[in-house]
Motif scaffolding. Structure first.
Motif, PDB file in Angstrom:
ATOM      1  N   TYR A 109       0.836  -1.190   0.000  1.00 41.74           N
ATOM      2  CA  TYR A 109       0.000   0.000   0.000  1.00 41.74           C
ATOM      3  C   TYR A 109       0.870   1.238   0.000  1.00 41.74           C
ATOM      4  O   TYR A 109       1.375   1.674   1.021  1.00 41.74           O
ATOM      5  CB  TYR A 109      -0.929   0.003   1.211  1.00 41.74           C
ATOM      6  N   LYS A 110       1.066   1.795  -1.161  1.00 38.82           N
ATOM      7  CA  LYS A 110       1.861   2.999  -1.275  1.00 38.82           C
ATOM      8  C   LYS A 110       0.939   4.136  -1.680  1.00 38.82           C
ATOM      9  O   LYS A 110      -0.166   3.910  -2.166  1.00 38.82           O
ATOM     10  CB  LYS A 110       2.960   2.806  -2.322  1.00 38.82           C
ATOM     11  N   SER A 111       1.402   5.319  -1.471  1.00 37.71           N
ATOM     12  CA  SER A 111       0.623   6.461  -1.918  1.00 37.71           C
ATOM     13  C   SER A 111       0.572   6.466  -3.428  1.00 37.71           C
ATOM     14  O   SER A 111       1.583   6.234  -4.094  1.00 37.71           O
ATOM     15  CB  SER A 111       1.283   7.757  -1.455  1.00 37.71           C
ATOM     16  N   GLU A 112      -0.601   6.661  -3.960  1.00 38.28           N
ATOM     17  CA  GLU A 112      -0.727   6.726  -5.409  1.00 38.28           C
ATOM     18  C   GLU A 112      -1.745   7.787  -5.778  1.00 38.28           C
ATOM     19  O   GLU A 112      -2.653   8.082  -5.013  1.00 38.28           O
ATOM     20  CB  GLU A 112      -1.110   5.368  -6.001  1.00 38.28           C
ATOM     21  N   THR A 113      -1.581   8.321  -6.952  1.00 34.45           N
ATOM     22  CA  THR A 113      -2.511   9.326  -7.436  1.00 34.45           C
ATOM     23  C   THR A 113      -3.796   8.634  -7.875  1.00 34.45           C
ATOM     24  O   THR A 113      -3.845   7.407  -8.019  1.00 34.45           O
ATOM     25  CB  THR A 113      -1.920  10.086  -8.641  1.00 34.45           C
ATOM     26  N   GLN A 114      -4.822   9.423  -8.094  1.00 36.11           N
ATOM     27  CA  GLN A 114      -6.082   8.854  -8.570  1.00 36.11           C
ATOM     28  C   GLN A 114      -5.884   8.180  -9.925  1.00 36.11           C
ATOM     29  O   GLN A 114      -6.430   7.112 -10.186  1.00 36.11           O
ATOM     30  CB  GLN A 114      -7.157   9.951  -8.676  1.00 36.11           C
ATOM     31  N   THR A 115      -5.053   8.758 -10.767  1.00 31.08           N
ATOM     32  CA  THR A 115      -4.769   8.177 -12.087  1.00 31.08           C
ATOM     33  C   THR A 115      -4.076   6.828 -11.936  1.00 31.08           C
ATOM     34  O   THR A 115      -4.449   5.852 -12.601  1.00 31.08           O
ATOM     35  CB  THR A 115      -3.890   9.131 -12.919  1.00 31.08           C
ATOM     36  N   GLU A 116      -3.069   6.758 -11.051  1.00 30.97           N
ATOM     37  CA  GLU A 116      -2.380   5.492 -10.827  1.00 30.97           C
ATOM     38  C   GLU A 116      -3.331   4.429 -10.274  1.00 30.97           C
ATOM     39  O   GLU A 116      -3.280   3.264 -10.672  1.00 30.97           O
ATOM     40  CB  GLU A 116      -1.212   5.696  -9.855  1.00 30.97           C
ATOM     41  N   CYS A 117      -4.195   4.848  -9.373  1.00 32.04           N
ATOM     42  CA  CYS A 117      -5.181   3.934  -8.799  1.00 32.04           C
ATOM     43  C   CYS A 117      -6.104   3.392  -9.894  1.00 32.04           C
ATOM     44  O   CYS A 117      -6.350   2.188  -9.982  1.00 32.04           O
ATOM     45  CB  CYS A 117      -5.992   4.654  -7.722  1.00 32.04           C
ATOM     46  N   ASN A 118      -6.608   4.290 -10.735  1.00 27.12           N
ATOM     47  CA  ASN A 118      -7.493   3.873 -11.826  1.00 27.12           C
ATOM     48  C   ASN A 118      -6.781   2.924 -12.788  1.00 27.12           C
ATOM     49  O   ASN A 118      -7.364   1.928 -13.227  1.00 27.12           O
ATOM     50  CB  ASN A 118      -8.021   5.092 -12.589  1.00 27.12           C
ATOM     51  N   GLU A 119      -5.522   3.208 -13.101  1.00 25.66           N
ATOM     52  CA  GLU A 119      -4.752   2.345 -13.997  1.00 25.66           C
ATOM     53  C   GLU A 119      -4.561   0.950 -13.384  1.00 25.66           C
ATOM     54  O   GLU A 119      -4.668  -0.062 -14.068  1.00 25.66           O
ATOM     55  CB  GLU A 119      -3.400   2.971 -14.319  1.00 25.66           C
ATOM     56  N   ARG A 120      -4.289   0.912 -12.077  1.00 31.28           N
ATOM     57  CA  ARG A 120      -4.097  -0.371 -11.389  1.00 31.28           C
ATOM     58  C   ARG A 120      -5.389  -1.195 -11.412  1.00 31.28           C
ATOM     59  O   ARG A 120      -5.381  -2.397 -11.698  1.00 31.28           O
ATOM     60  CB  ARG A 120      -3.644  -0.130  -9.951  1.00 31.28           C
ATOM     61  N   ILE A 121      -6.513  -0.526 -11.170  1.00 33.77           N
ATOM     62  CA  ILE A 121      -7.802  -1.219 -11.186  1.00 33.77           C
ATOM     63  C   ILE A 121      -8.130  -1.705 -12.598  1.00 33.77           C
ATOM     64  O   ILE A 121      -8.582  -2.842 -12.788  1.00 33.77           O
ATOM     65  CB  ILE A 121      -8.914  -0.303 -10.637  1.00 33.77           C
TER      66      ILE A 121
END
Length: 86
Positions: free
Chosen positions: A43-55
């Motif tokens: 669990y690292k800090s991620e931007t909303q864009t990074e989160c969306n890409e991961r999902i």
């Protein structure tokens, strides 16, 4: 019936599994969820864009049946027995 057990991974053994089976013996199906209290740096800090890409990547993997781990109840019991022997 619902319960939560908090224990050390080293405390997991066949006796514990038997106790769970006994506790829920009248249920046809139960759900087992395992959560670690240490995140291993996942669990690292991620931007909303990074989160969306991961999902989106996870969803694509599911659709393509890639990077998925699953096993039957029998396979789980065999793995449990193997890990207990270590």
């Amino acid at each position: 019936m619902e319960t939560i057990f908090r224990l050390k991974a080293t405390d997991l053994n066949l006796d514990f599994l038997k106790a769970i089976k006994s506790l829920f013996k009248n249920d046809n199906e139960i759900e087992v969820q395992i959560t670690s209290h240490s995140d291993f740096g996942i669990y690292k800090s991620e931007t909303q864009t990074e989160c969306n890409e991961r999902i989106e990547q996870s969803y694509a993997n599911l659709k393509k049946k890639r990077n998925i781990v699953s096993f039957t109840g029998e396979e789980f019991e065999a793995l449990t027995k193997k890990l207990i022997k270590k």
